[in-house]
Scaffold this motif. Sequence first.
Motif, PDB file in Angstrom:
ATOM      1  N   THR A 122       0.900  -1.310   0.107  1.00  0.00           N
ATOM      2  CA  THR A 122       0.015  -0.118  -0.191  1.00  0.00           C
ATOM      3  C   THR A 122       0.904   1.206   0.133  1.00  0.00           C
ATOM      4  O   THR A 122       0.498   2.392   0.460  1.00  0.00           O
ATOM      5  N   GLU A 123       2.130   1.166  -0.417  1.00  0.00           N
ATOM      6  CA  GLU A 123       2.923   2.243  -0.453  1.00  0.00           C
ATOM      7  C   GLU A 123       3.418   2.916   0.743  1.00  0.00           C
ATOM      8  O   GLU A 123       3.934   3.966   0.799  1.00  0.00           O
ATOM      9  N   GLN A 124       3.014   2.474   1.815  1.00  0.00           N
ATOM     10  CA  GLN A 124       3.382   3.235   3.307  1.00  0.00           C
ATOM     11  C   GLN A 124       4.901   3.034   3.377  1.00  0.00           C
ATOM     12  O   GLN A 124       5.099   4.139   4.036  1.00  0.00           O
ATOM     13  N   ASP A 126       7.150   3.255   1.241  1.00  0.00           N
ATOM     14  CA  ASP A 126       7.469   4.384   0.137  1.00  0.00           C
ATOM     15  C   ASP A 126       7.128   5.674   0.971  1.00  0.00           C
ATOM     16  O   ASP A 126       8.070   6.879   0.756  1.00  0.00           O
ATOM     17  N   ALA A 127       5.975   5.764   1.398  1.00  0.00           N
ATOM     18  CA  ALA A 127       5.917   7.406   1.909  1.00  0.00           C
ATOM     19  C   ALA A 127       6.473   7.595   3.020  1.00  0.00           C
ATOM     20  O   ALA A 127       6.903   8.682   3.224  1.00  0.00           O
ATOM     21  N   MET A 128       7.010   6.513   3.773  1.00  0.00           N
ATOM     22  CA  MET A 128       7.838   6.899   4.880  1.00  0.00           C
ATOM     23  C   MET A 128       9.299   7.467   4.437  1.00  0.00           C
ATOM     24  O   MET A 128       9.785   8.377   4.773  1.00  0.00           O
ATOM     25  N   GLU A 129       9.690   6.710   3.306  1.00  0.00           N
ATOM     26  CA  GLU A 129      10.931   7.155   2.771  1.00  0.00           C
ATOM     27  C   GLU A 129      10.836   8.406   2.294  1.00  0.00           C
ATOM     28  O   GLU A 129      11.906   9.224   2.346  1.00  0.00           O
ATOM     29  N   VAL A 130       9.895   8.862   1.446  1.00  0.00           N
ATOM     30  CA  VAL A 130       9.883  10.034   0.652  1.00  0.00           C
ATOM     31  C   VAL A 130       9.556  11.167   1.858  1.00  0.00           C
ATOM     32  O   VAL A 130      10.045  12.280   1.434  1.00  0.00           O
ATOM     33  N   SER A 131       8.943  10.972   3.004  1.00  0.00           N
ATOM     34  CA  SER A 131       9.274  12.061   3.834  1.00  0.00           C
ATOM     35  C   SER A 131      10.403  12.165   4.611  1.00  0.00           C
ATOM     36  O   SER A 131      10.615  12.922   5.732  1.00  0.00           O
ATOM     37  N   ASN A 134      14.183   6.898   7.304  1.00  0.00           N
ATOM     38  CA  ASN A 134      14.558   5.950   6.470  1.00  0.00           C
ATOM     39  C   ASN A 134      13.949   4.697   7.057  1.00  0.00           C
ATOM     40  O   ASN A 134      13.951   4.165   8.343  1.00  0.00           O
TER      41      ASN A 134
END
Lengths: 258, 256
Positions: A122-124, A126-131, A134
């Motif tokens: 669910t891209e969570q 990825d969302a953490m990474e782009v915010s 790490n």
Amino acid sequence: MAAGTWNDARTMLAEIGGLSRFTGRFFREAFRPRFEWGELLQRSYVNGYLSFPLVGITAFIMGIVLTVQSRPTLARFGAEAMLPSMVAISVVREIAPVITALICAGKIGSSMGAELGSMRVTEQIDAMEVSGTNPFRYLAVTRIWSTVLMVPLLVVMADAIAIWACFIGVNMQRSVSWALFQQQVLDAVVFSDVVPALIKSVFFGLAIGVVGCYKGFHTEKGTAGVGQAAHSAVVTASLLVFIIDLVAVQVTGILGFN
Amino acid sequence: MDTLEPTAPAATAEAVIEVRDLCIGFGGRPVLRGFDLTVRRGENMMVLGRSGSGKSVLIKCLVGLLRPDSGSIRILGQDVLALDQEALDRLRVRIGFLFQSSALYDSMTVRENLEFPLRRHALARKPAERDARVREALANVGLEHSADLYPAELSGGMRRRIGLARTLVLAPEIVLYDEPTSGLDPITAREIVELILGLQRKYRTSSVIISHDLHVARLAANRIAVLIDGRNHAEGTYDELRAMSDPQIQRFFTSL
Ligand SMILES: Nc1ncnc2c1ncn2[C@@H]1O[C@H](COP(=O)(O)OP(=O)(O)O)[C@@H](O)[C@H]1O
Ligand SMILES: [Mg+2]
């Protein structure tokens, strides 16, 4: 047929490579500053404290069953008095670590695989990474640390409960005082039984944490992949527990602890 | 709200995003084949392309979620592909990313979702300060009363709004929107576009909007780049593109 076997072998090698790299990355990141204490505490609660009832009940039953089943054999040799020492040694050396690790592989491995897997699809993650957080450090390092710390702790508790259950099992047929029982157990179980078992448990914890996180992080193909990740986390972690057990018995043998 | 239009950037505004000759493929199949894009400060740039044309791949390259095979990406003056992990994380704080799926953390409440990036970057240390920023972010998207709900309790449109609020809570200079209106009914989609425009005006962000939806293009974009066959096939305003005779571009308009 041959092609299928070849592909299976290749998948397995890729899997071993991936797991090794993941473990290496864990060790590179595990001691770096800005540690996620809050998340570690939370994970230790979930993976340790919430696993305790299941581990405790299983240890209790194993303690009683082992005692009751070993009695006739020992009695045949007139060695019934050996019962507490024999059960205590098997529990501390092998039964408690392996049973605890297998329960954790099932319970923690599957829940980590499914939780991280659904966060992945669910891209969570990825969302953490782009915010700018790490996700490996925040999600994986904390979870792996929690199993590295909690599995040995659960093993120690399983030891205590199984030995206590053994006392109950012994008393089902003959009355033995707690003082005498305790004396027999403490005489039998020595340093070289306890320490290798604990070291082994640390590796069990590491394997369970690494596999659960690795499977979760590498989940693909949507919702079906989440079930797949949970399932293969349990299978791989359980298999690794046995492999580590096998290696450990060889190593302790070479070091003269057996 | 109907008169809301994207604010045009000053003609002299500097480029905040410069993509040159970007190439990336998966398993030998090329997706982007030399894509170029320039976004100036304050501009709403839209990348229009059919489903599967590589739009999401493009913006994932911009924030370092995917690594291109070749090409260069400069954002806010920094060479994204040459940054180490820490510098990349610092740059990422200045870039907001709205996921197609909203990607809310479903183990956290709406409030915790918004507080997460604030806590992580120690941007609002005092609880009162954090609370104020969360309240403002929720007010921006008109969902002040949803703070204690879990993502599973929200509708699709609400999730998109909360995702937008979470993206904007760090006050990014650039925002990347992945299909901000997909899967929403036309009325909700329109509301989301208006929110995006309103917030762009309020916070003076530059943005890249990825979509296949020409309504979004007409309402929200200063300029549109058309992604066809992995390249920036044509670029211009909505009206300029509509006037082009190129059949591949006309196909987007005739499907309206
Ligand atoms: N991580 C990935 N691995 C392999 N293929 C991918 C990956 N991400 C995207 N693709 C492929 O790249 C193409 C473009 O995808 P995408 O950018 O998601 O399209 P869209 O323009 O609809 O956003 C698709 O064919 C997709 O299968
Ligand atoms: Mg997409």
